[in-house]
Scaffold this motif. Sequence first.
Motif, PDB file in Angstrom:
ATOM      1  N   VAL A  92      18.145  15.221 -24.696  1.00 37.47           N
ATOM      2  CA  VAL A  92      18.371  14.726 -25.831  1.00 37.47           C
ATOM      3  C   VAL A  92      17.424  14.526 -26.781  1.00 37.47           C
ATOM      4  CG1 VAL A  92      19.590  13.001 -27.604  1.00 37.47           C
ATOM      5  CG2 VAL A  92      20.753  14.081 -25.476  1.00 37.47           C
ATOM      6  N   HIS A  93      17.296  14.940 -28.291  1.00 44.88           N
ATOM      7  CA  HIS A  93      15.459  15.207 -28.478  1.00 44.88           C
ATOM      8  C   HIS A  93      15.747  14.211 -30.018  1.00 44.88           C
ATOM      9  CE1 HIS A  93      13.800  18.503 -26.598  1.00 44.88           C
ATOM     10  NE2 HIS A  93      14.653  18.865 -26.168  1.00 44.88           N
ATOM     11  N   ARG A 122       8.716  17.210 -26.501  1.00 39.60           N
ATOM     12  CA  ARG A 122       9.557  16.394 -25.739  1.00 39.60           C
ATOM     13  C   ARG A 122      10.726  16.155 -25.600  1.00 39.60           C
ATOM     14  NH1 ARG A 122       7.467  14.383 -20.845  1.00 39.60           N
ATOM     15  NH2 ARG A 122       8.137  12.779 -19.778  1.00 39.60           N
ATOM     16  N   ALA A 123      11.833  15.911 -24.053  1.00 41.97           N
ATOM     17  CA  ALA A 123      13.450  15.513 -24.712  1.00 41.97           C
ATOM     18  C   ALA A 123      12.901  14.028 -24.597  1.00 41.97           C
ATOM     19  CB  ALA A 123      13.992  15.938 -23.226  1.00 41.97           C
ATOM     20  N   ASP A 124      13.875  13.856 -25.221  1.00 38.88           N
ATOM     21  CA  ASP A 124      13.800  11.531 -25.158  1.00 38.88           C
ATOM     22  C   ASP A 124      15.194  11.009 -24.091  1.00 38.88           C
ATOM     23  OD1 ASP A 124      11.935  10.746 -27.426  1.00 38.88           O
ATOM     24  OD2 ASP A 124      13.779  11.812 -28.704  1.00 38.88           O
ATOM     25  N   GLU A 125      15.808  11.937 -23.436  1.00 36.93           N
ATOM     26  CA  GLU A 125      17.087  12.126 -22.593  1.00 36.93           C
ATOM     27  C   GLU A 125      16.787  13.162 -21.595  1.00 36.93           C
ATOM     28  OE1 GLU A 125      20.296   9.906 -23.928  1.00 36.93           O
ATOM     29  OE2 GLU A 125      19.103   9.325 -26.205  1.00 36.93           O
ATOM     30  N   ILE A 126      17.328  12.937 -20.222  1.00 37.17           N
ATOM     31  CA  ILE A 126      17.919  14.728 -20.155  1.00 37.17           C
ATOM     32  C   ILE A 126      19.243  13.353 -19.050  1.00 37.17           C
ATOM     33  CG2 ILE A 126      17.847  16.175 -18.251  1.00 37.17           C
ATOM     34  CD1 ILE A 126      14.413  16.057 -19.298  1.00 37.17           C
ATOM     35  N   HIS A 127      20.661  14.435 -19.212  1.00 40.89           N
ATOM     36  CA  HIS A 127      21.150  13.887 -17.815  1.00 40.89           C
ATOM     37  C   HIS A 127      21.657  14.890 -17.815  1.00 40.89           C
ATOM     38  CE1 HIS A 127      21.538  10.285 -21.034  1.00 40.89           C
ATOM     39  NE2 HIS A 127      20.884  10.579 -22.290  1.00 40.89           N
ATOM     40  N   PRO A 165      15.906  17.654 -13.508  1.00 47.07           N
ATOM     41  CA  PRO A 165      15.548  16.794 -14.740  1.00 47.07           C
ATOM     42  C   PRO A 165      14.201  17.045 -14.521  1.00 47.07           C
ATOM     43  CG  PRO A 165      15.991  15.187 -13.289  1.00 47.07           C
ATOM     44  CD  PRO A 165      15.973  16.480 -13.142  1.00 47.07           C
ATOM     45  N   ASP A 166      12.999  16.666 -14.205  1.00 44.37           N
ATOM     46  CA  ASP A 166      11.487  17.150 -14.574  1.00 44.37           C
ATOM     47  C   ASP A 166      10.902  18.262 -14.706  1.00 44.37           C
ATOM     48  OD1 ASP A 166      10.857  14.322 -13.668  1.00 44.37           O
ATOM     49  OD2 ASP A 166      10.818  14.989 -11.068  1.00 44.37           O
ATOM     50  N   ALA A 167      12.058  19.515 -14.022  1.00 40.94           N
ATOM     51  CA  ALA A 167      11.398  21.164 -14.451  1.00 40.94           C
ATOM     52  C   ALA A 167      11.684  21.115 -16.079  1.00 40.94           C
ATOM     53  CB  ALA A 167      11.948  22.015 -13.571  1.00 40.94           C
ATOM     54  N   VAL A 168      12.989  20.495 -16.487  1.00 36.81           N
ATOM     55  CA  VAL A 168      13.319  20.913 -17.891  1.00 36.81           C
ATOM     56  C   VAL A 168      12.346  20.309 -18.959  1.00 36.81           C
ATOM     57  CG1 VAL A 168      15.087  20.616 -19.416  1.00 36.81           C
ATOM     58  CG2 VAL A 168      15.845  20.911 -17.332  1.00 36.81           C
ATOM     59  N   GLN A 169      11.797  19.086 -18.621  1.00 34.83           N
ATOM     60  CA  GLN A 169      11.076  18.412 -19.127  1.00 34.83           C
ATOM     61  C   GLN A 169       9.805  19.055 -18.909  1.00 34.83           C
ATOM     62  OE1 GLN A 169      10.664  16.081 -21.608  1.00 34.83           O
ATOM     63  NE2 GLN A 169      11.104  14.369 -20.982  1.00 34.83           N
ATOM     64  N   ARG A 170       9.133  19.129 -18.626  1.00 36.41           N
ATOM     65  CA  ARG A 170       7.890  20.358 -18.357  1.00 36.41           C
ATOM     66  C   ARG A 170       8.151  21.269 -18.581  1.00 36.41           C
ATOM     67  NH1 ARG A 170       7.722  18.896 -12.669  1.00 36.41           N
ATOM     68  NH2 ARG A 170       9.246  20.558 -11.977  1.00 36.41           N
ATOM     69  N   ILE A 171       9.236  22.675 -19.000  1.00 38.94           N
ATOM     70  CA  ILE A 171       9.509  23.251 -20.037  1.00 38.94           C
ATOM     71  C   ILE A 171       8.903  22.728 -21.242  1.00 38.94           C
ATOM     72  CG2 ILE A 171      10.648  25.254 -21.062  1.00 38.94           C
ATOM     73  CD1 ILE A 171       9.574  25.972 -18.734  1.00 38.94           C
ATOM     74  N   HIS A 172       9.806  21.822 -21.717  1.00 41.31           N
ATOM     75  CA  HIS A 172       9.750  21.583 -23.617  1.00 41.31           C
ATOM     76  C   HIS A 172       8.325  20.658 -23.789  1.00 41.31           C
ATOM     77  CE1 HIS A 172      14.003  21.566 -24.154  1.00 41.31           C
ATOM     78  NE2 HIS A 172      14.269  21.024 -23.361  1.00 41.31           N
ATOM     79  N   ASP A 173       7.900  19.732 -22.194  1.00 35.60           N
ATOM     80  CA  ASP A 173       6.093  19.680 -23.071  1.00 35.60           C
ATOM     81  C   ASP A 173       5.692  20.107 -23.376  1.00 35.60           C
ATOM     82  OD1 ASP A 173       6.882  16.969 -22.216  1.00 35.60           O
ATOM     83  OD2 ASP A 173       6.308  17.338 -19.932  1.00 35.60           O
ATOM     84  N   ARG A 174       5.086  21.489 -22.732  1.00 31.07           N
ATOM     85  CA  ARG A 174       4.573  22.726 -22.727  1.00 31.07           C
ATOM     86  C   ARG A 174       5.014  23.414 -24.196  1.00 31.07           C
ATOM     87  NH1 ARG A 174       5.112  27.135 -17.609  1.00 31.07           N
ATOM     88  NH2 ARG A 174       3.545  27.953 -18.986  1.00 31.07           N
ATOM     89  N   THR A 175       6.176  23.430 -24.413  1.00 30.96           N
ATOM     90  CA  THR A 175       5.688  24.427 -26.075  1.00 30.96           C
ATOM     91  C   THR A 175       6.386  22.922 -26.683  1.00 30.96           C
ATOM     92  OG1 THR A 175       8.561  23.391 -25.787  1.00 30.96           O
ATOM     93  CG2 THR A 175       8.203  25.774 -24.930  1.00 30.96           C
ATOM     94  N   GLY A 176       5.965  22.061 -26.667  1.00 36.31           N
ATOM     95  CA  GLY A 176       5.720  20.402 -27.775  1.00 36.31           C
ATOM     96  C   GLY A 176       6.774  19.732 -28.056  1.00 36.31           C
TER      97      GLY A 176
END
Length: 82
Positions: A7-8, A71-76, A58-69
């Motif tokens: 969730v963003h 970042r997710a606020d929540e990952i479930h 979830p860390d792998a998901v967040q790393r992709i979102h971080d790299r694309t600018g």
Amino acid sequence: MATYMDVHHGMVGITADQLREAHQADLAIEKDEGVHFERAWADPVSGTVYCLSTGPSPDAVQRIHDRTGHRADEIHEVPLMV
């Protein structure tokens, strides 16, 4: 592989084109982390965006979102689906 819904918040006014561009950016590098982004949804009024993905963590998901600018606020983790 687990399934995740992230969730963003704060994306008020996001357009279909902007959502598509963000999703495509994730798809372009998802393999670097062994993640696959299935789909994304957005509510431009509330500014909430949801992404459904599969991946090793979830860390792998967040790393992709971080790299694309975006970042997710929540990952479930989603342990059950029909």
